[in-house]
Design a protein around this motif. Structure first.
Motif, PDB file in Angstrom:
ATOM      1  N   SER A  60       0.826  -1.211   0.000  1.00  0.00           N
ATOM      2  CA  SER A  60       0.000   0.000   0.000  1.00  0.00           C
ATOM      3  C   SER A  60       0.858   1.257   0.000  1.00  0.00           C
ATOM      4  O   SER A  60       0.537   2.235  -0.678  1.00  0.00           O
ATOM      5  CB  SER A  60      -0.923  -0.011   1.209  1.00  0.00           C
ATOM      6  OG  SER A  60      -1.706   1.143   1.259  1.00  0.00           O
ATOM      7  N   THR A 134      -3.455  -4.009   2.118  1.00  0.00           N
ATOM      8  CA  THR A 134      -3.548  -3.233   0.883  1.00  0.00           C
ATOM      9  C   THR A 134      -4.814  -2.379   0.832  1.00  0.00           C
ATOM     10  O   THR A 134      -4.908  -1.497  -0.015  1.00  0.00           O
ATOM     11  CB  THR A 134      -3.510  -4.140  -0.364  1.00  0.00           C
ATOM     12  OG1 THR A 134      -4.541  -5.126  -0.256  1.00  0.00           O
ATOM     13  CG2 THR A 134      -2.175  -4.801  -0.518  1.00  0.00           C
ATOM     14  N   LYS A 137      -5.187   3.101   2.604  1.00  0.00           N
ATOM     15  CA  LYS A 137      -4.688   4.119   1.672  1.00  0.00           C
ATOM     16  C   LYS A 137      -4.047   5.223   2.494  1.00  0.00           C
ATOM     17  O   LYS A 137      -4.735   5.977   3.169  1.00  0.00           O
ATOM     18  CB  LYS A 137      -5.834   4.668   0.820  1.00  0.00           C
ATOM     19  CG  LYS A 137      -6.438   3.625  -0.078  1.00  0.00           C
ATOM     20  CD  LYS A 137      -7.555   4.213  -0.891  1.00  0.00           C
ATOM     21  CE  LYS A 137      -8.143   3.171  -1.812  1.00  0.00           C
ATOM     22  NZ  LYS A 137      -9.251   3.708  -2.601  1.00  0.00           N
TER      23      LYS A 137
END
Length: 155
Positions: A60, A134, A137
């Motif tokens: 990420s 993942t 954000k």
């Protein structure tokens, strides 16, 4: 900050993987710590989810995000992690054995296929952790420098 988080996540991944690898050895050398086998399996799966989360966090961070704030994408997590999480829940064996016996009449080939699919709980735990990592954000604030320029021309 981004480099620090990447290094921290890599070290965290290595640490959790080492603890997972030596978990049985640690339990053998601590005779005062007696745990039921179900709890040991649960803790091992939690460590694998943590390893997967750390790997997913690295992905990420490397992927980048241009948003204003850091968020956790619940919709993405629920869509992607539904199958691995269900497989992880069914990997215990008793539920899947009940389904095979009740609906398929204890077919040997089918029961072997289901055993090989559901018996790899460490794969499903890692995949669930990676998807959770993942789904984060992260955004990093860009430094805003003020540039003062002279726009007058001399003639």
């Amino acid at each position: 900050m981004k480099k620090f988080l990447i290094i921290f996540s890599i070290l965290n991944t290595i640490l959790y993987f080492i603890i997972y690898s030596y978990f049985d050895y640690i339990l053998e050398n601590l005779p005062s710590l007696i745990l039921p086998s179900a709890l040991i399996s649960f803790v091992k799966i939690l460590f694998l989810i943590a390893v997967g989360f750390s790997v997913g966090l690295i992905i990420s961070i490397l992927r980048g995000f241009d948003g204003n704030k850091s968020t956790f994408d619940y919709k993405l997590f629920f869509i992607l992690a539904a199958v691995p999480f269900i497989m992880l829940l069914l990997s215990g064996g008793q539920i899947t054995n009940f389904i095979i016996v009740k609906f398929f009449g204890a077919n040997k080939k089918l029961s072997e296929l289901v055993f090989y699919i559901f018996s790899r709980d460490y794969i499903w735990a890692l995949l669930t952790g990676i998807i959770a990592g993942t789904s984060i954000k992260l955004s990093f604030k860009k430094s805003k420098h003020i540039k003062i320029t002279n726009s007058y021309e001399i003639r």
